[in-house]
Scaffold this active site. Structure first.
Site, mmCIF file in Angstrom:
data_model
loop_
_atom_site.group_PDB
_atom_site.id
_atom_site.type_symbol
_atom_site.label_atom_id
_atom_site.label_comp_id
_atom_site.label_asym_id
_atom_site.label_seq_id
_atom_site.Cartn_x
_atom_site.Cartn_y
_atom_site.Cartn_z
ATOM 1 N N GLU A 149 0.799 -1.230 0.000
ATOM 2 C CA GLU A 149 0.000 0.000 0.000
ATOM 3 C C GLU A 149 0.833 1.283 0.000
ATOM 4 O OE1 GLU A 149 -2.939 -0.176 3.096
ATOM 5 O OE2 GLU A 149 -3.604 -2.169 2.520
ATOM 6 N N ASN A 198 2.033 -5.264 -3.120
ATOM 7 C CA ASN A 198 0.651 -5.584 -2.748
ATOM 8 C C ASN A 198 -0.122 -4.295 -2.492
ATOM 9 O OD1 ASN A 198 -1.182 -7.843 -1.953
ATOM 10 N ND2 ASN A 198 -1.166 -6.816 0.042
ATOM 11 N N HIS A 220 -10.274 -6.871 -1.326
ATOM 12 C CA HIS A 220 -11.288 -6.566 -0.302
ATOM 13 C C HIS A 220 -12.506 -6.011 -1.036
ATOM 14 C CE1 HIS A 220 -8.518 -7.388 2.915
ATOM 15 N NE2 HIS A 220 -7.669 -6.474 2.485
ATOM 16 N N GLU A 258 -5.752 -11.025 -0.369
ATOM 17 C CA GLU A 258 -6.460 -10.754 0.885
ATOM 18 C C GLU A 258 -7.970 -10.790 0.651
ATOM 19 O OE1 GLU A 258 -5.026 -7.280 3.005
ATOM 20 O OE2 GLU A 258 -3.078 -7.387 2.011
ATOM 21 N N ASP A 309 -11.722 -10.988 0.660
ATOM 22 C CA ASP A 309 -12.923 -11.095 1.484
ATOM 23 C C ASP A 309 -14.006 -10.263 0.810
ATOM 24 O OD1 ASP A 309 -12.394 -8.399 2.289
ATOM 25 O OD2 ASP A 309 -11.360 -9.087 4.088
#
Length: 340
Positions: A132, A174, A222, A254, A256
């Protein structure tokens, strides 16, 4: 789940915390039964692995690495260099490190990466070196690491240190909200291209070889699963493809899918929409030869960062494929159906 993914040439992993398993044997048992890759959820973040300058604590990272080795699972390392300016209360960069002079902080970054990479050399298949670094419009975040060079040189230095410390690990950048074509993903694409075009000489089995600084791009994934919030899959596919065309692997790192909840409960309709998003994201990976697989950012709503920080995700939750008592939700079937 892993048994379904293996014939498709993909791995299905999960973020893992050893502390969650201490009083909850189901957490460990489900992780080992259903996933073939374990990623350090917090064990290699700066505030866990180096809570004070030069003071290392490998207990959590070792626990995940050892569990993976004992059960013949892939082991992945998450986020060596990260400073989320929107969540400073997490203190991912400890205050004593943040207070250091920029040149000393930069050297600490190099030393920290080198120490962690060497400790897990030959054990960690994949390492997220930098996490990030960009804001939502594609500008570099003015975080504690950027402050050491005031440009993206710190990112190149971080990847160079990681490559020199362990020439065999797959090194990833990432980021979140980079799955589609956007100003942010354009900036990340430019960074990854330049990292890929930059090489460093390393020793591999007694031979000196030149290797690029980066091997892969991690799209966090996400996602939102409420009404009118389904992702634009064709846009995601074209964006992922342009990164793959650079010669790097890609992974949803990641994944979700949070949905609207009332008192923690989602509607049947939203759970079905969530199923569809999980199914589509799995299918994107299956359709992309350079996608290595999926890592879920937790697999049970009992242990999810979405529910751990309700103020950050007000009105949303139920983001994982299993309920808080480990029952399979429609989302689980969504992944499985794609893999079959």
């Amino acid at each position: 789940m892993a048994q379904l993914a293996k014939p498709r040439g993909k791995t299905i992993g999960t973020a893992y915390r050893s502390t969650y398993a201490q009083n909850d044997p189901c957490y460990r048992e489900v992780a080992l039964a259903e996933f073939d890759s374990l990623t350090t959820e917090i064990g290699t973040m700066m505030n866990t692995v180096q809570p004070e300058p030069g003071v290392f604590d490998f207990r959590e990272a070792d626990a995940v690495a050892d569990l993976a080795a004992q059960h013949h699972k892939d082991f992945q390392i998450h986020s060596l260099i990260w400073d989320p300016l929107d969540q400073l209360q997490w203190e991912i960069v400890p205050s004593a490190i943040r207070a250091m002079a920029p040149d000393r902080r930069h050297q600490l970054m190099i030393d920290s990466i080198t120490t962690v990479m060497k400790r897990y050399a030959g054990r960690a298949s994949t390492v997220t070196v930098v996490n990030e670094a960009f804001d939502q419009v594609g500008h570099l975040q003015p975080n504690a690491w950027w402050d050491t060079t005031h440009n993206d040189e710190y990112i190149f230095d971080a990847f160079r240190a990681a490559r020199l410390a362990d020439p065999t690990a797959e090194l990833y950048y990432n980021d979140h909200s980079a799955e589609t074509n956007s100003d942010k993903s354009n900036a990340i694409y430019d960074l990854v291209k330049r990292l890929r075009d930059t090489t460093v000489e390393v020793d591999v089995n007694g031979q000196t070889v030149a290797r690029p600084l980066i091997d892969g791009m991690g799209f966090q994934g996400h996602m939102l699963g409420g009404a009118d919030q389904q992702p634009n899959i064709s846009d995601i596919e074209s964006n992922v493809q342009r990164f793959a065309a650079l010669g790097v692997d890609v992974r949803f790192t990641e994944l979700d899918v949070r949905v609207p909840v009332l008192n923690g409960v989602a509607t049947v309709a939203d759970l079905d929409r969530q199923r569809l998003v999980y199914n589509m994201m799995t299918q994107v990976c299956l359709n992309q030869p350079r996608c290595t697989g999926l890592t879920l950012w937790g697999f049970t709503d009992k242990r999810s960062w979405i529910t751990d920080y309700p103020d950050s995700f007000s009105g949303y939750g139920a983001a994982t494929p299993l309920t808080d008592d480990y029952r399979r939700k429609p989302a689980w079937k969504g992944i499985a159906d794609a893999l079959r």
